[in-house]
Design an enzyme around this catalytic site. Structure first.
Site, PDB file in Angstrom:
ATOM      1  N   CYS A 149       1.056  -1.114   0.138  1.00 50.59           N
ATOM      2  CA  CYS A 149       0.296   0.481   0.004  1.00 50.59           C
ATOM      3  C   CYS A 149       1.012   1.487   0.372  1.00 50.59           C
ATOM      4  O   CYS A 149       0.902   2.190  -0.793  1.00 50.59           O
ATOM      5  CB  CYS A 149      -1.440  -0.224   0.750  1.00 50.59           C
ATOM      6  SG  CYS A 149      -0.632  -0.699   3.172  1.00 50.59           S
TER       7      CYS A 149
HETATM    8  N1  LIG Z   1      -4.477  -4.304   5.159  1.00 40.53           N
HETATM    9  C1  LIG Z   1      -3.915  -3.997   3.961  1.00 40.53           C
HETATM   10  O1  LIG Z   1      -3.488  -2.610   3.846  1.00 40.53           O
HETATM   11  C2  LIG Z   1      -2.591  -4.213   2.743  1.00 40.53           C
HETATM   12  C3  LIG Z   1      -2.520  -3.748   1.543  1.00 40.53           C
HETATM   13  C4  LIG Z   1      -1.445  -4.278   0.920  1.00 40.53           C
HETATM   14  C5  LIG Z   1      -0.561  -5.503   1.198  1.00 40.53           C
HETATM   15  N2  LIG Z   1      -1.561  -6.384   2.695  1.00 40.53           N
HETATM   16  C6  LIG Z   1      -0.592  -7.358   1.949  1.00 40.53           C
HETATM   17  O2  LIG Z   1      -2.194  -8.837   2.039  1.00 40.53           O
HETATM   18  C7  LIG Z   1      -2.004  -9.621   2.862  1.00 40.53           C
HETATM   19  C8  LIG Z   1      -3.044 -10.444   3.415  1.00 40.53           C
HETATM   20  O3  LIG Z   1      -3.605  -8.943   4.491  1.00 40.53           O
HETATM   21  P1  LIG Z   1      -4.759  -8.742   5.613  1.00 40.53           P
HETATM   22  O4  LIG Z   1      -5.236  -6.943   6.332  1.00 40.53           O
HETATM   23  O5  LIG Z   1      -6.182  -8.383   5.105  1.00 40.53           O
HETATM   24  O6  LIG Z   1      -3.813  -9.662   6.447  1.00 40.53           O
HETATM   25  P2  LIG Z   1      -5.139 -10.312   7.613  1.00 40.53           P
HETATM   26  O7  LIG Z   1      -6.153  -9.455   7.642  1.00 40.53           O
HETATM   27  O8  LIG Z   1      -3.816 -10.703   8.563  1.00 40.53           O
HETATM   28  O9  LIG Z   1      -5.402 -11.642   6.989  1.00 40.53           O
HETATM   29  C9  LIG Z   1      -4.932 -12.836   6.921  1.00 40.53           C
HETATM   30  C10 LIG Z   1      -6.015 -14.023   5.839  1.00 40.53           C
HETATM   31  O10 LIG Z   1      -4.416 -14.666   5.961  1.00 40.53           O
HETATM   32  C11 LIG Z   1      -5.133 -15.442   6.737  1.00 40.53           C
HETATM   33  N3  LIG Z   1      -3.733 -16.909   7.292  1.00 40.53           N
HETATM   34  C12 LIG Z   1      -3.096 -16.368   8.811  1.00 40.53           C
HETATM   35  N4  LIG Z   1      -2.439 -16.856   9.015  1.00 40.53           N
HETATM   36  C13 LIG Z   1      -2.156 -18.190   7.874  1.00 40.53           C
HETATM   37  C14 LIG Z   1      -1.175 -19.142   7.637  1.00 40.53           C
HETATM   38  N5  LIG Z   1      -0.491 -19.900   8.463  1.00 40.53           N
HETATM   39  N6  LIG Z   1      -1.575 -19.952   6.811  1.00 40.53           N
HETATM   40  C15 LIG Z   1      -3.195 -19.801   5.908  1.00 40.53           C
HETATM   41  N7  LIG Z   1      -3.415 -18.777   6.091  1.00 40.53           N
HETATM   42  C16 LIG Z   1      -3.406 -18.131   7.247  1.00 40.53           C
HETATM   43  C17 LIG Z   1      -5.852 -15.549   7.947  1.00 40.53           C
HETATM   44  O11 LIG Z   1      -6.357 -16.657   8.804  1.00 40.53           O
HETATM   45  P3  LIG Z   1      -6.798 -16.481   9.827  1.00 40.53           P
HETATM   46  O12 LIG Z   1      -9.295 -15.458   9.414  1.00 40.53           O
HETATM   47  O13 LIG Z   1      -7.654 -17.848  10.062  1.00 40.53           O
HETATM   48  O14 LIG Z   1      -6.359 -16.085  10.965  1.00 40.53           O
HETATM   49  C18 LIG Z   1      -6.180 -14.202   7.214  1.00 40.53           C
HETATM   50  O15 LIG Z   1      -7.703 -14.786   6.318  1.00 40.53           O
HETATM   51  C19 LIG Z   1      -0.666  -9.380   3.729  1.00 40.53           C
HETATM   52  O16 LIG Z   1       0.492 -10.146   3.470  1.00 40.53           O
HETATM   53  C20 LIG Z   1      -0.415  -8.375   3.566  1.00 40.53           C
HETATM   54  O17 LIG Z   1       0.477  -8.036   4.082  1.00 40.53           O
HETATM   55  C21 LIG Z   1      -2.142  -5.646   3.533  1.00 40.53           C
END
Ligand SMILES: NC(=O)c1ccc[n+]([C@@H]2O[C@H](COP(=O)([O-])OP(=O)(O)OC[C@H]3O[C@@H](n4cnc5c(N)ncnc54)[C@H](OP(=O)(O)O)[C@@H]3O)[C@@H](O)[C@H]2O)c1
Length: 339
Positions: A149
């Site tokens: 982001c």
């Molecule tokens: N948030 C942002 O603004 C943003 C922007 C750009 C990129 N990103 C990147 O995009 C990715 C997702 O971000 P997010 O904010 O959506 O993260 P998040 O809210 O923490 O969601 C992560 C997802 O991955 C699952 N997960 C966690 N540990 C896991 C494992 N060991 N094996 C399989 N699934 C697992 C979680 O499941 P549970 O629900 O079971 O925990 C959840 O569905 C990250 O790598 C982040 O760095 C985020």
């Protein structure tokens, strides 16, 4: 044009949920399945209460049964590179929203993360997907590394100047993000009482997005780019703003630099140059808004995006549209919430 079949892995996270929301009304991408490690029910409507009517999309515990043309991986860093090879072996193209495929150089990746990459072949074929800058390579890619982001907002602002060799000193990026940027898992640093009355700098000089921004900027005639990047958490949920200070530009006051930025995005729907942007103008939108403020001998560029859309799920869908031969802007909101 018939629809393309897509799936989401990690649908219970913030980006997974945002992908599901965007795809549930996309006219050309059919969401045919989703994966969560702990689904709260067998259908998307049960896993994402804000989509309670979507009962026809099944949610499974493993990506093995996912049958689609393209999968979005919204997983924590480290998990996407373990999941991608199995999908690729079944001919499924991937848009990865984590950072696993963003740094092209294997040695740099291992230096940055302190551990070996689990999918070096996938890394070699992955294409960095900042859509407005890399359309040609995105179209044919099997794996797209969706940008972070902060990098999306920063690179869109600085790239036109780097490409024309107009950077002649240190670039200072003062970045401020809402707490959804840290994902759904609560931490002591992102807990509401810790954030609600504060503006908190973090990761100065060591944030993982520093190298991503540096790597994505072109070097005119081998000139090194010097970068200071200071992210802050601010007490809002979604949206981010970068204030970018660019020194000693040619022309007075920075006319050439301002023209370079305006010309680069003159025909873009999702990148607009105008007045100094406010975060609510981009929340709910896939746009990046850029505002320019000239000073004697320097230029400040303000860049605002919704971290969950242009900084995440929206740009991922924009990339998938290109990869699947669909109109690039299909199914994506251009207008923001305004409040
Ligand atoms: N948030 C942002 O603004 C943003 C922007 C750009 C990129 N990103 C990147 O995009 C990715 C997702 O971000 P997010 O904010 O959506 O993260 P998040 O809210 O923490 O969601 C992560 C997802 O991955 C699952 N997960 C966690 N540990 C896991 C494992 N060991 N094996 C399989 N699934 C697992 C979680 O499941 P549970 O629900 O079971 O925990 C959840 O569905 C990250 O790598 C982040 O760095 C985020």
């Amino acid at each position: 044009m018939a629809g393309n079949r897509v799936g989401i892995v990690g649908v219970t996270g913030y980006l997974g949920g945002e992908l599901a929301r965007v795809l549930s009304s996309h006219p050309g991408l059919d969401l045919v399945g989703a994966v969560a490690r702990n689904p709260s029910g067998p259908t998307l409507g049960e896993c994402c209460p804000f989509l309670s009517d979507v009962r026809e999309v099944r949610v499974s515990r493993s990506p093995e049964g996912l049958d689609c043309d393209l999968a979005f991986l919204a997983l924590p860093p480290g998990e996407a590179m373990r999941t991608t090879p199995g999908l690729r072996a079944r001919g499924i193209r991937v848009v990865d929203l984590s950072e696993d495929y963003r740094l092209k150089d294997l040695a740099k990746y291992e230096q940055e993360h302190g551990s070996p990459h689990q999918d070096p072949e996938g890394l070699a074929e992955a294409q960095y997907g900042l859509t407005e800058l890399h359309r040609t390579s995105i179209r044919g890619a099997q794996v797209v590394a969706n940008p972070g982001c902060y990098p999306t907002a920063a690179i869109l602002a600085v790239h036109p100047l780097a490409a024309r060799g107009l950077l002649s000193g240190p670039v200072v990026i003062d970045a401020k993000s809402g707490t959804s940027g840290a994902g759904a898992g609560p931490t002591s640093a992102t807990h509401h009482p810790a954030v609600a009355g504060d503006v908190h700098p973090y990761g100065n000089g060591s944030h993982r997005h520093y190298r991503e921004i540096l790597e994505a900027l072109p070097r005119g005639a081998g000139t090194p780019i010097s970068l200071t990047f200071t992210p802050h958490l601010i007490p809002i949920v979604r949206g981010l703003l970068c204030s970018i200070y660019l020194p000693a530009l040619q022309g007075e006051p920075g006319e050439e630099a301002m023209s370079a930025i305006r010309e680069a995005y003159a025909h873009e729907l999702f990148v607009k140059v105008g007045e100094i942007p406010r975060i609510p103008w981009v929340v709910g939108s896939n746009r990046c808004l850029l505002g320019l403020e000239p000073n004697p001998g320097s230029l400040t560029v303000f860049s605002a995006i919704d971290n969950l859309l242009k900084g995440g799920a929206g740009q991922a869908v924009q990339n998938a549209n290109l990869m699947l031969g669909r109109p690039e802007h299909e199914g994506l909101p251009a207008g923001g919430m305004g409040l």
